[in-house]
Design a protein around this motif. Structure first.
Motif, PDB file in Angstrom:
ATOM      1  N   LYS A   2       0.845  -1.183   0.000  1.00  0.00           N
ATOM      2  CA  LYS A   2       0.000   0.000   0.000  1.00  0.00           C
ATOM      3  C   LYS A   2       0.884   1.238   0.000  1.00  0.00           C
ATOM      4  O   LYS A   2       1.800   1.358   0.818  1.00  0.00           O
ATOM      5  CB  LYS A   2      -0.930   0.016   1.219  1.00  0.00           C
ATOM      6  N   THR A   4       1.032   5.464   0.105  1.00  0.00           N
ATOM      7  CA  THR A   4       0.338   6.717   0.407  1.00  0.00           C
ATOM      8  C   THR A   4       1.277   7.874   0.103  1.00  0.00           C
ATOM      9  O   THR A   4       2.377   7.951   0.642  1.00  0.00           O
ATOM     10  CB  THR A   4      -0.090   6.786   1.884  1.00  0.00           C
ATOM     11  N   HIS A  39       4.755   7.079   2.009  1.00  0.00           N
ATOM     12  CA  HIS A  39       4.654   6.009   3.004  1.00  0.00           C
ATOM     13  C   HIS A  39       4.366   4.708   2.283  1.00  0.00           C
ATOM     14  O   HIS A  39       3.516   4.653   1.387  1.00  0.00           O
ATOM     15  CB  HIS A  39       3.543   6.312   4.003  1.00  0.00           C
ATOM     16  N   GLU A  41       3.578   0.575   2.931  1.00  0.00           N
ATOM     17  CA  GLU A  41       3.289  -0.579   3.779  1.00  0.00           C
ATOM     18  C   GLU A  41       3.548  -1.829   2.955  1.00  0.00           C
ATOM     19  O   GLU A  41       2.885  -2.059   1.929  1.00  0.00           O
ATOM     20  CB  GLU A  41       1.845  -0.543   4.249  1.00  0.00           C
ATOM     21  N   SER A  46       6.134  -0.762   7.960  1.00  0.00           N
ATOM     22  CA  SER A  46       5.754   0.614   7.675  1.00  0.00           C
ATOM     23  C   SER A  46       7.018   1.424   7.431  1.00  0.00           C
ATOM     24  O   SER A  46       7.836   1.612   8.338  1.00  0.00           O
ATOM     25  CB  SER A  46       4.961   1.184   8.864  1.00  0.00           C
ATOM     26  N   GLU A  62      -2.478  11.238   7.942  1.00  0.00           N
ATOM     27  CA  GLU A  62      -2.718   9.863   7.506  1.00  0.00           C
ATOM     28  C   GLU A  62      -2.873   8.882   8.664  1.00  0.00           C
ATOM     29  O   GLU A  62      -3.031   7.685   8.443  1.00  0.00           O
ATOM     30  CB  GLU A  62      -1.584   9.411   6.580  1.00  0.00           C
ATOM     31  N   LYS A 250      -3.750   7.243  -2.491  1.00  0.00           N
ATOM     32  CA  LYS A 250      -3.377   5.907  -2.014  1.00  0.00           C
ATOM     33  C   LYS A 250      -3.457   4.904  -3.175  1.00  0.00           C
ATOM     34  O   LYS A 250      -4.392   4.944  -3.973  1.00  0.00           O
ATOM     35  CB  LYS A 250      -4.284   5.469  -0.875  1.00  0.00           C
ATOM     36  N   GLU A 252      -3.019   0.625  -4.092  1.00  0.00           N
ATOM     37  CA  GLU A 252      -2.902  -0.757  -3.648  1.00  0.00           C
ATOM     38  C   GLU A 252      -2.258  -1.552  -4.766  1.00  0.00           C
ATOM     39  O   GLU A 252      -2.799  -1.620  -5.872  1.00  0.00           O
ATOM     40  CB  GLU A 252      -4.284  -1.331  -3.307  1.00  0.00           C
TER      41      GLU A 252
END
Length: 253
Positions: A2, A4, A39, A41, A46, A62, A250, A252
């Motif tokens: 993920k 961001t 960011h 993930e 993280s 966030e 964001k 995915e």
């Protein structure tokens, strides 16, 4: 994975202080750009790439309540100035924050945040553990990261590839050898400062050409200044699969 986008703006951010251009006066939230940071993930970790002056506001916006490591692309203040605020994660996680960067970046951090490394430490200061990156793959607790060495005028900058995702900011030259590291990515994030030429950044046309040359199916452009133009207008002008990123976007993967 993920992704961001914490910030997508250049060193001054957008709007620029005192500017009355149509971009700086825009009411479109996509034209409000904090300093560039991202960011990630991945593999239950993280990670943040760069802690610019807006780091605290970005992490609060966030609601990122856990951070395992910070990767630094280069030593310019719009990418490092917010490092002090990792102390919130020191307190919450009871750990020193791993910070990864090339040797000159770590040396500059030691100078500019000298109080962190003082022999007699003031209570409550940030706790960091510095890790030097060379131009070879490395791992953060099992996640492989491939550095990509580019130039920001004459300053070396590291981009990073994690799996099929590549992130490169502050760049105006990528060698053929380093381009090979990017090939095969499904998504690339690439700096594109503005439409006009610039000494130390790809302009929009140059960034588009790199994406086309490397045949990356999806690209997002970052580190944009107000001279790029309105987000809504420029987005409609881009080739298929290419987009302007915006703060808070964001993905995915």
């Amino acid at each position: 994975m993920k992704i961001t986008f914490l910030g997508t703006g250049t060193s001054q951010g957008v709007p620029v202080i005192g500017c009355q251009c149509e971009v700086c006066r825009s009411l479109d939230f996509r034209d409000k750009r904090l300093r560039t940071s991202i960011h990630i993930e991945v593999d239950e970790k993280s990670l943040v790439i760069d802690t610019g002056p807006d780091f605290r506001a970005q992490m609060l916006r966030e609601r990122i309540d856990h951070l395992d490591a910070v990767l630094m692309t280069h030593e310019h203040k719009d990418h490092t100035a917010g490092l002090d605020d990792v102390r919130a994660y020191n307190f919450k996680q009871d750990m020193d924050m791993p910070v990864y960067g090339r040797k000159p970046v770590l040396e500059q951090i030691e100078r500019e945040f000298s109080y962190i490394f003082a022999s007699n430490k003031y209570p409550g200061i940030p706790r960091v553990k510095l890790h030097e990156i060379i131009n070879e793959p490395f791992e953060i607790t099992g996640t492989k990261i491939l550095p990509i060495n580019v130039l920001h005028y004459k300053l070396p900058v590291f981009g990073f590839r994690i799996k099929d995702f590549t992130y490169i900011t502050d760049v105006n030259y990528i060698s053929e050898e380093e381009k090979q590291k990017i090939r095969g990515s499904s998504v690339v994030v690439l700096s594109a400062l503005q439409k006009n030429d610039h000494l130390s950044h790809f302009n929009l046309e140059q960034a588009i050409d790199v994406v086309k040359e490397l045949e990356i199916p999806t690209a997002y452009f970052i580190h944009m200044g107000h001279r790029m133009g309105l987000h809504s207008v420029v987005e409609e002008e881009l080739p298929k699969g290419m987009h302007l990123a915006y703060d808070g976007l964001k993905l995915e993967l």
